[in-house]
Scaffold this active site. Structure first.
Site, mmCIF file in Angstrom:
data_model
loop_
_atom_site.group_PDB
_atom_site.id
_atom_site.type_symbol
_atom_site.label_atom_id
_atom_site.label_comp_id
_atom_site.label_asym_id
_atom_site.label_seq_id
_atom_site.Cartn_x
_atom_site.Cartn_y
_atom_site.Cartn_z
ATOM 1 C CG PHE A 98 -40.220 -18.942 -35.955
ATOM 2 C CD1 PHE A 98 -41.341 -18.330 -35.401
ATOM 3 C CD2 PHE A 98 -40.398 -19.789 -37.032
ATOM 4 C CE1 PHE A 98 -42.614 -18.556 -35.916
ATOM 5 C CE2 PHE A 98 -41.670 -20.027 -37.562
ATOM 6 C CZ PHE A 98 -42.777 -19.408 -37.003
ATOM 7 C CE LYS A 121 -31.883 -18.935 -49.666
ATOM 8 N NZ LYS A 121 -32.246 -19.791 -50.793
ATOM 9 C CE LYS A 206 -34.505 -16.845 -52.457
ATOM 10 N NZ LYS A 206 -35.554 -17.838 -52.280
ATOM 11 N NE ARG A 270 -40.962 -22.875 -49.119
ATOM 12 C CZ ARG A 270 -40.319 -23.008 -47.965
ATOM 13 N NH1 ARG A 270 -40.709 -23.936 -47.101
ATOM 14 N NH2 ARG A 270 -39.296 -22.236 -47.671
ATOM 15 C CG ASN A 271 -41.541 -16.668 -51.007
ATOM 16 O OD1 ASN A 271 -42.195 -16.117 -50.120
ATOM 17 N ND2 ASN A 271 -40.371 -17.246 -50.767
ATOM 18 C CD GLN A 301 -38.711 -17.084 -44.136
ATOM 19 O OE1 GLN A 301 -37.653 -16.990 -43.551
ATOM 20 N NE2 GLN A 301 -39.854 -17.073 -43.500
HETATM 21 P P1 NAD Z 1 -40.412 -24.288 -43.295
HETATM 22 O O1 NAD Z 1 -40.907 -23.287 -44.269
HETATM 23 O O2 NAD Z 1 -40.624 -25.723 -43.609
HETATM 24 O O3 NAD Z 1 -41.079 -23.894 -41.899
HETATM 25 C C1 NAD Z 1 -41.571 -24.801 -40.985
HETATM 26 C C2 NAD Z 1 -40.674 -24.870 -39.769
HETATM 27 O O4 NAD Z 1 -40.949 -23.773 -38.878
HETATM 28 C C3 NAD Z 1 -40.954 -26.141 -38.983
HETATM 29 O O5 NAD Z 1 -39.734 -26.732 -38.578
HETATM 30 C C4 NAD Z 1 -41.710 -25.627 -37.794
HETATM 31 O O6 NAD Z 1 -41.546 -26.447 -36.652
HETATM 32 C C5 NAD Z 1 -41.037 -24.298 -37.575
HETATM 33 N N1 NAD Z 1 -41.789 -23.447 -36.672
HETATM 34 C C6 NAD Z 1 -43.126 -23.172 -36.674
HETATM 35 N N2 NAD Z 1 -43.423 -22.361 -35.642
HETATM 36 C C7 NAD Z 1 -42.264 -22.123 -34.986
HETATM 37 C C8 NAD Z 1 -41.915 -21.342 -33.842
HETATM 38 N N3 NAD Z 1 -42.837 -20.635 -33.171
HETATM 39 N N4 NAD Z 1 -40.632 -21.314 -33.447
HETATM 40 C C9 NAD Z 1 -39.691 -21.984 -34.135
HETATM 41 N N5 NAD Z 1 -39.948 -22.742 -35.207
HETATM 42 C C10 NAD Z 1 -41.225 -22.804 -35.629
HETATM 43 O O7 NAD Z 1 -38.861 -24.040 -42.998
HETATM 44 P P2 NAD Z 1 -37.623 -24.267 -43.993
HETATM 45 O O8 NAD Z 1 -38.091 -24.623 -45.360
HETATM 46 O O9 NAD Z 1 -36.673 -25.178 -43.324
HETATM 47 O O10 NAD Z 1 -37.001 -22.798 -44.118
HETATM 48 C C11 NAD Z 1 -36.093 -22.260 -43.195
HETATM 49 C C12 NAD Z 1 -35.295 -21.158 -43.867
HETATM 50 O O11 NAD Z 1 -34.583 -21.712 -44.973
HETATM 51 C C13 NAD Z 1 -36.152 -20.011 -44.451
HETATM 52 O O12 NAD Z 1 -35.523 -18.786 -44.221
HETATM 53 C C14 NAD Z 1 -36.195 -20.319 -45.936
HETATM 54 O O13 NAD Z 1 -36.315 -19.152 -46.732
HETATM 55 C C15 NAD Z 1 -34.841 -20.950 -46.143
HETATM 56 N N6 NAD Z 1 -34.775 -21.833 -47.319
HETATM 57 C C16 NAD Z 1 -35.783 -22.697 -47.619
HETATM 58 C C17 NAD Z 1 -35.685 -23.510 -48.735
HETATM 59 C C18 NAD Z 1 -36.766 -24.491 -49.133
HETATM 60 O O14 NAD Z 1 -36.800 -24.923 -50.285
HETATM 61 N N7 NAD Z 1 -37.644 -24.905 -48.228
HETATM 62 C C19 NAD Z 1 -34.540 -23.461 -49.530
HETATM 63 C C20 NAD Z 1 -33.520 -22.575 -49.195
HETATM 64 C C21 NAD Z 1 -33.659 -21.761 -48.081
HETATM 65 P P1 13P Z 2 -39.281 -20.536 -51.483
HETATM 66 O O1 13P Z 2 -39.287 -20.264 -49.997
HETATM 67 O O2 13P Z 2 -39.994 -19.518 -52.283
HETATM 68 O O3 13P Z 2 -39.759 -21.946 -51.768
HETATM 69 O O4 13P Z 2 -37.766 -20.479 -51.952
HETATM 70 C C1 13P Z 2 -36.912 -21.492 -51.595
HETATM 71 C C2 13P Z 2 -35.503 -21.074 -51.803
HETATM 72 O O5 13P Z 2 -35.003 -20.233 -51.088
HETATM 73 C C3 13P Z 2 -34.766 -21.724 -52.911
HETATM 74 O O6 13P Z 2 -33.403 -21.424 -52.868
#
Ligand code: NAD
Ligand code: 13P
EC number: 1.1.1.8
Length: 349
Positions: A98, A121, A206, A270-271, A301
């Site tokens: 997005f 990421k 990763k 989650r992956n 992702q």
């Molecule tokens: P998520 O996986 O919970 O995704 C859902 C989000 O996407 C919601 O806020 C939703 O409103 C939004 N969304 C859906 N459709 C959309 C659109 N068309 N436009 C914009 N937004 C939209 O998101 P997250 O867990 O916050 O992950 C965000 C980033 O952070 C990713 O790159 C992920 O890899 C990274 N990350 C996640 C984690 C984790 O544990 N969740 C940890 C570290 C890094």
């Molecule tokens: P997942 O999206 O696979 O849950 O990984 C979360 C993450 O980036 C942990 O650092």
């Protein structure tokens, strides 16, 4: 006004936890305004209420981080332009697919001295080659962009269990220190690293290895196989990062963003979980279907990153040097069976 104003662009699982961390510091530290804005991609919940209204009423993101108070100083805002207009510190944290659309919407809307950080990421692949999300933000919006990556499963940090993270920066150590200060809590230890590309590539690549680890789990191949996959994956992460950006520092792989994030994601992410289900179903149910069913709106992702990495490898003639990355993509699109995750002999690795 000498105080900084922070806006978080994104409000998913990790975005909501980032809001909680930042809100707890913004209220304590005199150099920040108390209020932290959080842009919410608006959606209507099954009971007919808007997610933004519910967050502002209950102080909880009931869809993406239920049961956790974000902090009273977090204000959810469904209007992207309005959410960023007063801010001089922008935190980007949405699924990577997005980010292009978000940056296009913000083009020309960011004025003055604004600093950004990306917690996203992932990467994009353009005709010119791969583009990291921090450089998409930086180029499109004309602002400096650091990154924060680490072994950070959001739900665990939401419960205030100790973890670490790495802030990658390009030039100013002072700005990196400001981000470190904004994110650090007794349970979240943040360290700066002068290697923005290395940190971001670790966090991005990763996720492909985590898909491979999920296949191994789904096929019940055991711990040795999983450790082997993690080792081969780490080697490919390092090799590709260095081919793309020769400046990448070896030490970065030993920071939280490197080996620690690889381990936690291959154990509990989650992956991994969705890839495990994919392998258990023999590849008969698609990732899209499993993602929608298992993650309830949260996004994977690793599958799209595997495709993006594959394009980069193919374009450069590097496929044979990266058997794990290449195989993950081929399994994800159904060209190979999940079992192929350990069949490397066809490659000259
Ligand atoms: P998520 O996986 O919970 O995704 C859902 C989000 O996407 C919601 O806020 C939703 O409103 C939004 N969304 C859906 N459709 C959309 C659109 N068309 N436009 C914009 N937004 C939209 O998101 P997250 O867990 O916050 O992950 C965000 C980033 O952070 C990713 O790159 C992920 O890899 C990274 N990350 C996640 C984690 C984790 O544990 N969740 C940890 C570290 C890094
Ligand atoms: P997942 O999206 O696979 O849950 O990984 C979360 C993450 O980036 C942990 O650092």
């Amino acid at each position: 006004d000498s105080k900084s104003r922070v806006t978080i662009v994104g409000s998913g699982n990790w975005g909501s936890v980032a809001a909680k961390l930042i809100a707890s510091n913004a209220i304590k530290l005199p150099s920040f305004h108390d209020e932290v804005r959080m842009w919410v991609f608006e959606e209507v919940l099954p009971n007919g209420e808007k997610l933004t209204d519910v967050i502002n009423k209950t102080n909880e993101n009931v869809k993406y981080l239920p049961g956790i108070k974000l902090g009273r100083n977090v204000v959810a805002d469904p209007d992207l332009e309005n959410a960023v207009k007063e801010a001089n510190m922008l935190v980007f944290v949405t699924p990577h697919q997005f980010m292009d659309g978000i940056c296009k919407k913000l083009d020309g809307k960011i004025r003055g001295e604004v600093e950004a950080i990306s917690l996203v990421k992932g990467m994009e692949v353009k005709k010119e080659g791969p583009r990291m999300i921090s450089s998409l933000i930086s180029k499109q919006l004309g602002i400096n962009c650091c990154v924060l990556m680490g072994a950070n499963i959001a739900n665990e940090i939401a419960l205030e269990k100790f973890s670490e993270a790495t802030v990658g920066y390009r030039e100013s150590k002072e700005i990196a220190d400001t981000w470190v200060q904004l994110f650090s809590t007794p349970y979240f230890m943040v360290t700066p690293a002068h290697d923005v590309e290395g940190v971001e590539l670790c966090g991005t690549l990763k996720n492909v290895v985590a898909i491979a680890a999920g296949f191994v789990d789904g096929l019940e191949m055991g711990n040795n196989t999983k450790a082997a996959i993690m080792r081969i994956g780490l080697r490919e992460m390092k090799a590709l990062s260095k081919l793309l950006f020769p400046s990448v520092n070896d030490c970065t792989f030993f920071e939280s963003c490197g080996v620690a994030d690889l381990i936690t994601t291959c154990l509990g992410g989650r992956n991994r979980r969705v890839a495990e289900a994919y392998a258990q179903n023999g590849g008969k149910r698609s990732f899209d279907e499993l993602e929608a069913e298992m993650l309830q709106g949260q996004k994977l992702q690793g599958v799209s990153t595997a495709k993006e990495v594959y394009e980069v490898l193919k374009h450069n003639g590097w496929l044979e040097m990266f058997p794990l990355f290449a195989t993950v993509h081929q399994i994800c699109i159904g060209r190979l069976k999940p079992e192929a995750i350990v069949h490397y002999r066809e490659y000259k690795a």
